[in-house]
Design an enzyme around this catalytic site. Structure first.
Site, PDB file in Angstrom:
ATOM      1  N   ASP A  13       0.034 -11.504  -5.728  1.00  0.00           N
ATOM      2  CA  ASP A  13       0.676 -11.151  -4.455  1.00  0.00           C
ATOM      3  C   ASP A  13       1.242  -9.732  -4.453  1.00  0.00           C
ATOM      4  O   ASP A  13       2.276  -9.471  -3.839  1.00  0.00           O
ATOM      5  CB  ASP A  13       1.788 -12.162  -4.101  1.00  0.00           C
ATOM      6  CG  ASP A  13       1.311 -13.586  -4.187  1.00  0.00           C
ATOM      7  OD1 ASP A  13       0.210 -13.851  -3.683  1.00  0.00           O
ATOM      8  OD2 ASP A  13       2.014 -14.433  -4.758  1.00  0.00           O
ATOM      9  N   LYS A  16      -2.848  -6.613  -3.060  1.00  0.00           N
ATOM     10  CA  LYS A  16      -4.199  -6.115  -3.391  1.00  0.00           C
ATOM     11  C   LYS A  16      -5.087  -6.048  -2.157  1.00  0.00           C
ATOM     12  O   LYS A  16      -5.869  -5.133  -2.018  1.00  0.00           O
ATOM     13  CB  LYS A  16      -4.866  -7.049  -4.415  1.00  0.00           C
ATOM     14  CG  LYS A  16      -4.254  -6.965  -5.790  1.00  0.00           C
ATOM     15  CD  LYS A  16      -4.948  -7.894  -6.769  1.00  0.00           C
ATOM     16  CE  LYS A  16      -4.655  -9.355  -6.549  1.00  0.00           C
ATOM     17  NZ  LYS A  16      -3.269  -9.781  -6.724  1.00  0.00           N
ATOM     18  N   GLY A  40      -5.024 -15.338  -1.727  1.00  0.00           N
ATOM     19  CA  GLY A  40      -4.928 -15.122  -0.286  1.00  0.00           C
ATOM     20  C   GLY A  40      -4.632 -13.663  -0.067  1.00  0.00           C
ATOM     21  O   GLY A  40      -3.600 -13.169  -0.510  1.00  0.00           O
ATOM     22  N   HIS A  41      -5.564 -12.954   0.521  1.00  0.00           N
ATOM     23  CA  HIS A  41      -5.356 -11.529   0.730  1.00  0.00           C
ATOM     24  C   HIS A  41      -5.092 -11.253   2.206  1.00  0.00           C
ATOM     25  O   HIS A  41      -5.887 -11.618   3.061  1.00  0.00           O
ATOM     26  CB  HIS A  41      -6.589 -10.743   0.261  1.00  0.00           C
ATOM     27  CG  HIS A  41      -6.709 -10.717  -1.231  1.00  0.00           C
ATOM     28  ND1 HIS A  41      -7.804 -10.241  -1.885  1.00  0.00           N
ATOM     29  CD2 HIS A  41      -5.835 -11.095  -2.182  1.00  0.00           C
ATOM     30  CE1 HIS A  41      -7.605 -10.340  -3.193  1.00  0.00           C
ATOM     31  NE2 HIS A  41      -6.424 -10.856  -3.391  1.00  0.00           N
ATOM     32  N   THR A 130      -1.811 -24.307  -6.705  1.00  0.00           N
ATOM     33  CA  THR A 130      -2.038 -24.206  -5.263  1.00  0.00           C
ATOM     34  C   THR A 130      -2.714 -25.466  -4.729  1.00  0.00           C
ATOM     35  O   THR A 130      -2.919 -25.595  -3.525  1.00  0.00           O
ATOM     36  CB  THR A 130      -2.914 -22.977  -4.934  1.00  0.00           C
ATOM     37  OG1 THR A 130      -4.149 -23.126  -5.645  1.00  0.00           O
ATOM     38  CG2 THR A 130      -2.247 -21.675  -5.337  1.00  0.00           C
ATOM     39  N   GLN A 225      -5.052 -12.924  -8.021  1.00  0.00           N
ATOM     40  CA  GLN A 225      -3.851 -13.262  -8.823  1.00  0.00           C
ATOM     41  C   GLN A 225      -3.372 -12.017  -9.578  1.00  0.00           C
ATOM     42  O   GLN A 225      -3.615 -10.920  -9.108  1.00  0.00           O
ATOM     43  CB  GLN A 225      -4.126 -14.428  -9.784  1.00  0.00           C
ATOM     44  CG  GLN A 225      -4.322 -15.778  -9.094  1.00  0.00           C
ATOM     45  CD  GLN A 225      -5.743 -16.040  -8.658  1.00  0.00           C
ATOM     46  OE1 GLN A 225      -6.672 -15.772  -9.388  1.00  0.00           O
ATOM     47  NE2 GLN A 225      -5.920 -16.570  -7.477  1.00  0.00           N
ATOM     48  N   THR A 301      -1.546 -18.399   0.796  1.00  0.00           N
ATOM     49  CA  THR A 301      -2.398 -19.577   0.654  1.00  0.00           C
ATOM     50  C   THR A 301      -1.647 -20.867   0.941  1.00  0.00           C
ATOM     51  O   THR A 301      -2.108 -21.725   1.680  1.00  0.00           O
ATOM     52  CB  THR A 301      -3.001 -19.615  -0.770  1.00  0.00           C
ATOM     53  OG1 THR A 301      -3.769 -18.443  -0.949  1.00  0.00           O
ATOM     54  CG2 THR A 301      -3.892 -20.827  -0.986  1.00  0.00           C
ATOM     55  N   LEU A 333       6.934  -0.333  -0.953  1.00  0.00           N
ATOM     56  CA  LEU A 333       8.064   0.542  -1.273  1.00  0.00           C
ATOM     57  C   LEU A 333       9.061   0.540  -0.120  1.00  0.00           C
ATOM     58  O   LEU A 333      10.267   0.635  -0.328  1.00  0.00           O
ATOM     59  CB  LEU A 333       7.536   1.967  -1.526  1.00  0.00           C
ATOM     60  CG  LEU A 333       8.532   2.949  -2.118  1.00  0.00           C
ATOM     61  CD1 LEU A 333       8.987   2.517  -3.508  1.00  0.00           C
ATOM     62  CD2 LEU A 333       7.935   4.362  -2.198  1.00  0.00           C
ATOM     63  N   VAL A 415       3.361   2.152   2.066  1.00  0.00           N
ATOM     64  CA  VAL A 415       4.699   2.145   2.677  1.00  0.00           C
ATOM     65  C   VAL A 415       4.779   1.222   3.898  1.00  0.00           C
ATOM     66  O   VAL A 415       5.740   1.258   4.657  1.00  0.00           O
ATOM     67  CB  VAL A 415       5.143   3.591   3.057  1.00  0.00           C
ATOM     68  CG1 VAL A 415       5.422   4.417   1.812  1.00  0.00           C
ATOM     69  CG2 VAL A 415       4.096   4.278   3.932  1.00  0.00           C
TER      70      VAL A 415
HETATM   71  P1  IMP Z   1      -3.825 -22.553  -9.541  1.00  0.00           P
HETATM   72  O1  IMP Z   1      -4.444 -21.200  -9.639  1.00  0.00           O
HETATM   73  O2  IMP Z   1      -3.902 -23.156  -8.175  1.00  0.00           O
HETATM   74  O3  IMP Z   1      -4.296 -23.474 -10.621  1.00  0.00           O
HETATM   75  O4  IMP Z   1      -2.239 -22.389  -9.796  1.00  0.00           O
HETATM   76  C1  IMP Z   1      -1.729 -21.993 -11.073  1.00  0.00           C
HETATM   77  C2  IMP Z   1      -0.567 -21.012 -10.894  1.00  0.00           C
HETATM   78  O5  IMP Z   1      -1.061 -19.775 -10.404  1.00  0.00           O
HETATM   79  C3  IMP Z   1       0.512 -21.479  -9.912  1.00  0.00           C
HETATM   80  O6  IMP Z   1       1.773 -21.014 -10.358  1.00  0.00           O
HETATM   81  C4  IMP Z   1       0.138 -20.740  -8.643  1.00  0.00           C
HETATM   82  O7  IMP Z   1       1.240 -20.558  -7.785  1.00  0.00           O
HETATM   83  C5  IMP Z   1      -0.352 -19.424  -9.212  1.00  0.00           C
HETATM   84  N1  IMP Z   1      -1.292 -18.745  -8.331  1.00  0.00           N
HETATM   85  C6  IMP Z   1      -2.574 -19.045  -8.099  1.00  0.00           C
HETATM   86  N2  IMP Z   1      -3.113 -18.174  -7.233  1.00  0.00           N
HETATM   87  C7  IMP Z   1      -2.173 -17.291  -6.928  1.00  0.00           C
HETATM   88  C8  IMP Z   1      -2.142 -16.119  -6.097  1.00  0.00           C
HETATM   89  O8  IMP Z   1      -3.128 -15.702  -5.487  1.00  0.00           O
HETATM   90  N3  IMP Z   1      -0.951 -15.469  -6.054  1.00  0.00           N
HETATM   91  C9  IMP Z   1       0.133 -15.874  -6.746  1.00  0.00           C
HETATM   92  N4  IMP Z   1       0.146 -16.935  -7.527  1.00  0.00           N
HETATM   93  C10 IMP Z   1      -0.989 -17.651  -7.616  1.00  0.00           C
END
Ligand code: IMP
Length: 432
Positions: A13, A16, A40-41, A130, A225, A301, A333, A415
């Site tokens: 998050d 990106k 989730g972008h 998720t 991620q 997401t 920022l 920004v």
């Molecule tokens: P999973 O990827 O759904 O198996 O979740 C495993 C961990 O990764 C959990 O703590 C999720 O919240 C975290 N996670 C998975 N995808 C994202 C993302 O895109 N952004 C932030 N955290 C993520």
């Protein structure tokens, strides 16, 4: 030709989506290499918000070729939904601009049930996934029981694989997890039309990449991620199930490391995390709430509220090493504007000792206390600033200090959420 990888340095998050969208302007090809629709972008274009979970952000540019590499796990229902949504919003999506690797693994209904069933069984000890079936899908990939796109588009193979795996999954779901089971026939009926819809997109992505590189195209590899959610290098077990570091761009897309020219690490100007796991600079006070509100820190997401804290330079330095970063893109920022004093974590205190580097191994990070350095904040709204020199002196000092602590130059400063709210100090595709 130059090829650039963009990855997250923190816990995901970092923003990106927006930076990839800006860089996609300069690229010919945008490829994803790991993760799935757990990502989730969010991108804001001309005031309109787009959230993509699977399709590379480059899809918003009409002339770009987007690729989903073999390292991605794909829920075909979600992919088709994204294609449909984009088309409804006037964006053309077809095999001319979206390719999917025939070796990418499919997320199946039982993967989602296993993900949910396990989390339920763990109760308080749950990971906070998720719930998209990501881990169980990668698990089947590694144990060689996965179903890939090349299987889906071959009716007989798909049926055979399904009939082997479903009884085993149902046994585990029903007898161990005490959870819902799946019906093989319904899955077959549901997935066959997916095969027809997606067939024309399915191809050898590695070969397509090779052809693009040979033609002199710029390729942008879009990570999902963040480094500290990496299955090997992250805060295990509170991690995702893939390698999120830059090295995996090569494995997950089918290209060799000699073809990579720069690696940009995304750094949010503060830190956030969703799901459980250690987070040394987390704030449980008004400042944490302020970052959460001003930064609109809700998961793209799952909609979950993100945990917020100060910038942790130990985390970012760790990512700089693990990814061999050539540059940093700092985001949000503007969210720090108005804070009188800013803190940057420069090291940890662990059992009375000073730890200058991010600890590996479990249990240590949980017991670490951040050692902070205070820097003066700024009050000006910086969202309209177009160059580095236009930033308040204290904002510049904050950025310079980060560069020193992480030993990596900042190339991009974001920004605001819009494409035009970006200060590009160095074009990552501009490599010698
Ligand atoms: P999973 O990827 O759904 O198996 O979740 C495993 C961990 O990764 C959990 O703590 C999720 O919240 C975290 N996670 C998975 N995808 C994202 C993302 O895109 N952004 C932030 N955290 C993520």
């Amino acid at each position: 030709m130059s090829n650039v990888i963009v990855i997250g340095t923190q816990w995901g998050d970092e923003g990106k989506g927006k930076v990839v969208d800006v860089l996609a302007e300069k690229a010919h090809v945008v490829a994803r290499f790991q993760g799935g629709n757990n990502a989730g972008h969010t991108m804001v274009v001309h005031g309109e918000t787009f959230i993509s979970h699977l399709i590379p952000s480059g899809i918003l540019h009409p002339d770009k070729l987007c690729m989903i590499g073999n390292g991605v796990v794909v829920d075909p229902r979600v992919l088709i939904q994204e294609i449909t949504d984009l088309r409804e919003r006037g964006i053309s999506v077809g095999p001319h601009n979206l390719l999917v690797s025939e070796n990418a693994h499919l997320i199946m209904p039982y993967h989602k049930l296993v993900d949910h069933g396990r989390e339920k069984l763990k109760g308080d000890k749950k990971l906070g996934t998720t719930g998209r079936g990501i881990g169980p899908c990668y698990e089947d990939k590694v144990t060689r029981r996965g179903i890939r796109f090349c299987d889906l588009i071959d009716r007989k193979t798909f049926e055979e694989k399904l009939s082997l795996i479903v009884p085993e999954k149902n046994f585990y779901l029903r007898d161990f997890l005490k959870y819902d089971t799946v019906d093989q026939e319904s899955i077959f009926e549901e997935y066959l039309p997916y095969a027809e819809t997606l067939r024309s997109h399915v191809t050898n992505v590695s070969l397509a990449l090779r052809q693009a590189v040979k033609a002199g195209d710029h390729v942008l590899f879009e990570g999902a991620q963040g480094t500290h959610l990496d299955i090997d290098h992250g805060t295990y077990p509170f991690v995702t199930s893939s390698n999120t570091v830059a090295g995996n761009a090569c494995c997950g897309a089918g290209i060799g490391p000699t073809q990579i020219h720069s690696v940009i690490g995304m750094v949010k100007a503060y830190t956030t995390r969703v799901g459980r796991g250690p987070f040394p600079t987390e704030l449980h006070d008004d400042i944490g709430d302020r970052l959460q509100e001003r930064g609109a820190e809700f998961g793209a997401t799952t909609g979950r509220r993100r945990r917020c804290g100060w910038l942790d330079a130990v985390v970012v330095r760790n990512a700089a090493r693990l990814n061999s970063l050539t540059g940093i893109a700092i985001t949000k920022l503007d969210v720090l504007s108005g804070l009188k004093t800013l803190k940057i974590c420069t090291a940890y205190e662990y059992q009375g000792d000073r730890l200058p580097e991010f600890p590996s191994g479990s249990g240590v990070l949980e017991a670490c206390q951040p050692i902070y350095e205070d820097l003066p904040g700024w009050s000006e709204d910086i969202t309209a600033v177009k160059d580095d020199g236009g930033l308040p002196a204290n904002a510049r000092a904050y950025l310079r200090r980060l560069e020193e602590l992480v030993e990596t130059p900042i190339h991009i400063i974001s920004v605001g959420p819009g494409r035009d709210e970006t200060i590009m100090l160095k074009d990552p595709f501009d490599t010698p």
